[in-house]
Write an enzyme that holds these catalytic residues in place. Structure first.
Site, PDB file in Angstrom:
ATOM      1  N   ARG A 186      -5.932  20.175  12.320  1.00  0.00           N
ATOM      2  CA  ARG A 186      -6.274  19.117  11.344  1.00  0.00           C
ATOM      3  C   ARG A 186      -6.808  19.736  10.057  1.00  0.00           C
ATOM      4  O   ARG A 186      -6.454  19.329   8.955  1.00  0.00           O
ATOM      5  CB  ARG A 186      -7.316  18.154  11.949  1.00  0.00           C
ATOM      6  CG  ARG A 186      -6.798  17.323  13.115  1.00  0.00           C
ATOM      7  CD  ARG A 186      -7.759  16.208  13.496  1.00  0.00           C
ATOM      8  NE  ARG A 186      -9.030  16.670  14.046  1.00  0.00           N
ATOM      9  CZ  ARG A 186      -9.265  16.944  15.324  1.00  0.00           C
ATOM     10  NH1 ARG A 186      -8.300  16.816  16.216  1.00  0.00           N
ATOM     11  NH2 ARG A 186     -10.472  17.337  15.732  1.00  0.00           N
TER      12      ARG A 186
ATOM     13  N   LYS B 188     -14.365   3.792   2.080  1.00  0.00           N
ATOM     14  CA  LYS B 188     -13.281   2.880   2.447  1.00  0.00           C
ATOM     15  C   LYS B 188     -13.613   2.116   3.720  1.00  0.00           C
ATOM     16  O   LYS B 188     -14.181   2.680   4.658  1.00  0.00           O
ATOM     17  CB  LYS B 188     -11.984   3.665   2.672  1.00  0.00           C
ATOM     18  CG  LYS B 188     -10.798   2.774   3.019  1.00  0.00           C
ATOM     19  CD  LYS B 188      -9.587   3.563   3.463  1.00  0.00           C
ATOM     20  CE  LYS B 188      -9.380   3.402   4.958  1.00  0.00           C
ATOM     21  NZ  LYS B 188      -8.099   3.932   5.425  1.00  0.00           N
TER      22      LYS B 188
ATOM     23  N   GLU C  42     -10.410  -2.924   1.579  1.00  0.00           N
ATOM     24  CA  GLU C  42      -9.035  -2.858   2.093  1.00  0.00           C
ATOM     25  C   GLU C  42      -8.726  -3.972   3.094  1.00  0.00           C
ATOM     26  O   GLU C  42      -8.956  -3.820   4.296  1.00  0.00           O
ATOM     27  CB  GLU C  42      -8.766  -1.486   2.745  1.00  0.00           C
ATOM     28  CG  GLU C  42      -7.340  -1.359   3.274  1.00  0.00           C
ATOM     29  CD  GLU C  42      -7.021  -0.001   3.893  1.00  0.00           C
ATOM     30  OE1 GLU C  42      -7.915   0.854   3.975  1.00  0.00           O
ATOM     31  OE2 GLU C  42      -5.869   0.193   4.290  1.00  0.00           O
TER      32      GLU C  42
ATOM     33  N   LYS D 242      -7.748  -2.430  -2.246  1.00  0.00           N
ATOM     34  CA  LYS D 242      -6.618  -1.747  -1.597  1.00  0.00           C
ATOM     35  C   LYS D 242      -5.904  -2.751  -0.692  1.00  0.00           C
ATOM     36  O   LYS D 242      -6.199  -2.852   0.506  1.00  0.00           O
ATOM     37  CB  LYS D 242      -7.136  -0.541  -0.799  1.00  0.00           C
ATOM     38  CG  LYS D 242      -6.072   0.184   0.016  1.00  0.00           C
ATOM     39  CD  LYS D 242      -6.554   1.541   0.475  1.00  0.00           C
ATOM     40  CE  LYS D 242      -5.577   2.183   1.428  1.00  0.00           C
ATOM     41  NZ  LYS D 242      -5.827   3.601   1.664  1.00  0.00           N
TER      42      LYS D 242
HETATM   43  P1  13P Z   1      -0.833   3.837   4.894  1.00  0.00           P
HETATM   44  O1  13P Z   1      -0.462   4.091   3.451  1.00  0.00           O
HETATM   45  O2  13P Z   1      -0.159   4.777   5.836  1.00  0.00           O
HETATM   46  O3  13P Z   1      -0.713   2.402   5.268  1.00  0.00           O
HETATM   47  O4  13P Z   1      -2.371   4.181   5.032  1.00  0.00           O
HETATM   48  C1  13P Z   1      -3.262   3.717   4.100  1.00  0.00           C
HETATM   49  C2  13P Z   1      -4.596   3.619   4.710  1.00  0.00           C
HETATM   50  O5  13P Z   1      -5.532   4.210   4.249  1.00  0.00           O
HETATM   51  C3  13P Z   1      -4.762   2.767   5.900  1.00  0.00           C
HETATM   52  O6  13P Z   1      -6.123   2.502   6.084  1.00  0.00           O
END
Ligand code: 13P
Length: 344
Positions: free
Chosen positions: A47, A137, A178, A220
């Site tokens: 990772r 986030k 998000e 987002k």
């Molecule tokens: P994806 O662009 O693969 O959907 O991932 C964005 C993300 O941060 C999901 O929490």
């Protein structure tokens, strides 16, 4: 006052036309699944190597303004012994951190989910900030079926997102808010529009009630799109038009930047949709850009597949994908540019 200065400083660097955010914050379980698809074992070392490959890609700071990290990565180092957040700052890229603790079933719904992680969040933010994080986030998810998302799920998730955002701002951390309407399902683009409008309406209502300063958030969202199994696939123009219509109805102009997730779209689709939104209207009230994980990383991860001799080629591909999305964030991408890359 000091906190407001921090928020101002961070948002001024994130909301830049033509620049986006790399989501490299996959949880242990998610990165394990992604690595398994390219026959790579997920260990702390693989990772670290993989994420170092992404952020040390030469020139990536032309297109990427911020990187969302997972907690583990915040304390990992590059091969020359520099902590990841420090390395990013040297490149003029802001480090961010995923702070939610994942999803649990919301009782009394048909297995809808709520995001957890509010307990102790303020204390964790103090620690993450001391390690260099400037933004955070939190992801909420909504599933479309005939009966979902329910009002209960929409309201409960909006409340949690707004609490999280208020706690972030109180600590001088810019929150990425998000709300993701999942792409899985056979629903039409019209149904996606209806659900996304309700979800965003509830989110901004809750942000208002929690007195979140909209000038210092990143939204987002998912795009308004036909479900993956829908018999009629919406065109690029339809997706762009429906998405902008819903955003105009629900997102105040005070929000500086909207950075979409890719949500399982192909890399090419995610770029084309973003471009169409920016190309169709010169008068969007917000910066409209990307915060992709899969749509930025998929090809690079496949090329690398755990073999470090492939790093230069994988980085080249990652650079190209970021460049195409940067062009799309300025409405200057064309599908013909895909052929000029070595991706396909
Ligand atoms: P994806 O662009 O693969 O959907 O991932 C964005 C993300 O941060 C999901 O929490």
């Amino acid at each position: 006052m000091a906190m407001i200065k921090d928020l101002e400083n961070t948002i001024s660097k994130l909301a830049v036309r033509g620049k986006g955010i790399l989501a490299a914050d996959e949880s242990g379980a998610t990165i394990g699944k992604r690595f398994a698809l390219v026959n790579t074992e997920s260990t702390e070392d693989t990772r670290r190597t993989y994420r170092d490959m992404l952020i040390s890609t030469p020139g990536i700071n032309e297109f990427i303004a911020g990187v969302i990290l997972f907690e583990e990565t915040l304390s990992q180092k590059t091969p020359d012994g520099i902590l990841f957040p420090e390395k990013l700052k040297q490149l003029g890229i802001l480090p961010g951190i995923k702070v939610d603790k994942g999803l649990v079933i919301l009782p009394n719904t048909t297995d809808e989910q709520i995001t957890q992680g509010l307990d102790g969040l303020s204390e964790r933010l103090v620690e993450y900030k001391s390690k260099g994080a400037c933004f955070a986030k939190w992801r909420a998810v909504y599933t479309i079926t005939a009966n979902t998302p329910s009002q209960l799920a929409i309201k409960a998730n909006a409340e949690a997102l707004a609490s999280y955002a208020a706690i972030c701002q109180a600590n001088g951390i810019v929150p990425i808010v998000e709300p993701e309407v999942l792409i899985d399902g056979d629903y039409t683009i019209e149904r996606s529009a209806e659900v996304t409008e309700s979800v965003l309406h509830a989110v901004f209502n809750a942000l208002h009630r929690h007195k979140v300063k909209l000038e210092y958030i990143v939204l987002k969202p998912s795009m308004v799109i036909s479900g993956k199994k829908c018999a009629v696939k919406a065109t690029v123009e339809q997706v762009a038009k429906a998405t902008v219509t819903v955003l105009r109805r629900t997102v105040p102009a005070a929000v500086p930047t909207i950075n979409f997730l890719s949500g399982g779209q192909t890399s090419e689709e995610a770029t084309a949709h973003l471009n169409a939104m920016n190309a169709m209207s010169a008068h969007l009230p917000w910066n409209v850009s990307y915060s992709y994980a899969r749509a930025l990383q998929d090809y690079a991860m496949k090329i690398w597949h755990g073999d470090n001799k492939n790093i230069p080629q994988a980085q080249k591909t990652f650079y190209q994908r970021a460049k195409l999305n940067s062009l799309a964030a300025a409405g200057k991408y064309a599908a013909s540019m895909e052929k000029e890359t070595s991706i396909a």
